[in-house]
Design an enzyme around this catalytic site. Structure first.
Site, short mmCIF file in Angstrom:
data_model
loop_
_atom_site.label_atom_id
_atom_site.label_comp_id
_atom_site.label_asym_id
_atom_site.label_seq_id
_atom_site.Cartn_x
_atom_site.Cartn_y
_atom_site.Cartn_z
N TYR A 67 0.85 -1.19 0.00
CA TYR A 67 0.00 0.00 0.00
C TYR A 67 0.89 1.23 0.00
CZ TYR A 67 -3.61 3.31 1.52
OH TYR A 67 -4.48 4.37 1.61
N ASP A 109 9.32 3.00 0.21
CA ASP A 109 8.21 3.65 0.91
C ASP A 109 8.34 3.28 2.39
OD1 ASP A 109 5.92 4.60 2.01
OD2 ASP A 109 4.54 3.63 0.59
N LYS A 118 3.39 9.18 8.76
CA LYS A 118 3.16 8.59 10.09
C LYS A 118 4.15 9.15 11.15
CE LYS A 118 0.31 5.10 8.20
NZ LYS A 118 0.40 4.26 7.01
C1 LIG Z 1 -0.09 4.70 5.57
C2 LIG Z 1 0.77 4.47 4.40
C3 LIG Z 1 0.77 5.32 3.28
C4 LIG Z 1 -0.22 6.45 3.14
O1 LIG Z 1 0.00 7.44 4.10
P1 LIG Z 1 -1.22 8.44 4.45
O2 LIG Z 1 -0.60 9.42 5.39
O3 LIG Z 1 -2.29 7.60 5.05
O4 LIG Z 1 -1.64 9.06 3.17
C5 LIG Z 1 1.68 5.10 2.27
N1 LIG Z 1 2.56 4.08 2.34
C6 LIG Z 1 2.59 3.24 3.39
C7 LIG Z 1 3.61 2.15 3.43
C8 LIG Z 1 1.69 3.39 4.45
O5 LIG Z 1 1.69 2.53 5.46
#
Ligand SMILES: *Cc1c(COP(=O)(O)O)cnc(C)c1O
Length: 419
Positions: free
Chosen positions: A138, A230, A258
């Site tokens: 994701y 990511d 985060k």
């Molecule tokens: C949560 C998450 C996102 C998206 O971040 P948001 O602040 O919710 O837009 C992207 N990549 C990873 C790996 C995530 O866990």
């Protein structure tokens, strides 16, 4: 008002009664009243030991004193300016100190924005169009990456509303499979980037096999493809320098979210000066945001990163081991087929006989069993993400007695969950 009746009202005004899909679970989600340390309180008078921790940001727990007082001081001086601040420079330096491959950083408002900008930048830098992502990974809720994403009760299907012209530029590959990636790259010379969660934490918790990330580093370098880590979840969680430090690999671009906002909305992308100077206004790759580098989020981020001492990481690792080992003992005692995943302060259980190493093996987990386990935990005062395909987190605020209590509740809920 109680959560059940408030949820009925919410259903009238919020699609599905919530503001983000994973928050919805049956029969209705509890409504939070306050968070304190490792505890989350609901409006019905219940208290939970929290392992959801807002899906990752709260590595110091809820409302850590230093972060909250720094933020309150900042808010008194204004919440946003539309001009640069000294704090942005300070946070940039704190990140760059920790992450050797990062020389420059752009602050944005969420992880979604960070991956969107990173992909645009990679396309501009390489002059190519396509990206490879992994099944079950994701990277936020934007069009480029909603192809076989994880995150959510059912590992959400691709969404309607995304033009096929967009999606044909996103190729998905199975994780931990070298041949699959090699053959995509061999057949297609229009790949700008591989974007990867170094540890897939939006389909439970799936670690890279030995050498897999090194393989990705090598094949991207050899083919003029950028490697984007990511690290929205792994960044500042598994080590000060995130997965790049933990696995000793330098990515070309890295995205954060985060933890970097210390519990406030923020994201970022970072990389070498050579690549990052293509971002506007230094270069011509457009990226902008009214709230970029917001002083409140930046202040929370600075205080959080400073609070993450070496000792805290050591303790987080120990706590993670205690939970994972404790869970293994419980599951073995009950002769269940299971796979316990995780490292450092991340963990998840899959009720399956398979070793979970990719999307396909993760999907073999018994979701009904997980649901019963989840509700058993909730009843016992332990809150984990309501989906099999999310990761559980431990914070600096969890004490040994909280973990002991958690394992007791886990044992009870697992016994009850077995049919
Ligand atoms: C949560 C998450 C996102 C998206 O971040 P948001 O602040 O919710 O837009 C992207 N990549 C990873 C790996 C995530 O866990």
């Amino acid at each position: 008002m109680r959560s059940d009746s408030l949820f009925k009202e919410a259903l009238e005004v919020l699609p599905g009664g919530v503001s983000s899909p994973v928050r919805r679970f049956e029969p209705y989600p509890f409504f939070a009243k306050k968070g304190e340390g490792c505890m989350l309180y609901d409006i019905d008078g219940n208290r939970y030991i929290d392992y959801c921790l807002a899906y990752g940001p709260l590595i110091l727990g809820h409302a850590p004193e230093k972060v909250i007082s720094a933020v309150c001081e900042q808010i008194k001086k204004g919440s946003t300016y539309g001009t640069p601040t000294k704090a942005e420079v300070e946070l940039a330096k704190l990140v760059i100190e920790r992450v050797p491959a990062a020389e420059m950083i752009r602050f944005v408002n969420s992880g979604t924005e960070a991956t969107m900008a990173a992909i645009r930048l990679a396309r501009a830098f390489t002059g190519k169009d396509k990206i490879i992502k992994f099944e079950g990974a994701y990277h936020g809720a934007h069009d480029y990456v909603l192809v076989k994403p994880g995150s959510g009760a059912t590992a959400a299907p691709d969404s309607p509303g995304i033009p096929t012209d967009t999606i044909k530029n996103t190729i998905s590959a199975p994780f931990n499979n070298e041949e699959a990636v090699a053959s995509i790259i061999e057949d297609d010379d229009n790949i700008a980037a591989i974007i990867v969660e170094p540890i897939m934490a939006n389909i439970g918790c799936i670690e890279p096999e030995d050498g897999y990330l090194k393989f990705l580093r090598k094949i991207t370098s050899e083919n003029g493809i950028l490697l984007i880590f990511d690290e929205v979840i792994t960044g500042f969680r598994i080590a000060p320098g995130g997965a790049q430090e933990y696995y000793n690999i330098a990515a070309d671009l890295v995205t954060y979210g985060k933890i970097i906002g210390g519990g406030f909305p923020m994201g970022a992308l970072a990389g070498s000066r050579e690549i990052m100077e293509h971002i506007s206004p230094a270069g011509d790759v457009y990226q902008a945001g009214t709230f970029n580098g917001n002083p409140v989020s930046v202040t929370a981020g600075i205080t959080t990163l400073k609070g993450l001492t070496e000792d805290i990481y050591k303790e987080l690792n120990k706590k993670g081991e205690m939970i994972r080992n404790g869970m293994k003992d419980i599951l073995e005692d009950n002769s269940l087929e299971f796979y316990i995943a995780g490292l450092s302060s991340m963990f998840q259980v899959y009720f399956t006989e398979r070793r979970v190493k990719d999307y396909t093996s993760a999907k073999t987990a018994d979701l009904e069993m997980f649901k019963r386990y989840f509700h058993g935990l909730l009843k016992g005062g332990v809150f984990v993400p309501p989906s099999q395909f999310e990761c559980c987190f431990i914070s600096a605020a969890h004490r040994k007695e909280d973990l002991d209590m958690t394992l007791e509740v886990m044992e009870e809920s697992i016994k009850k969950a077995i049919k």
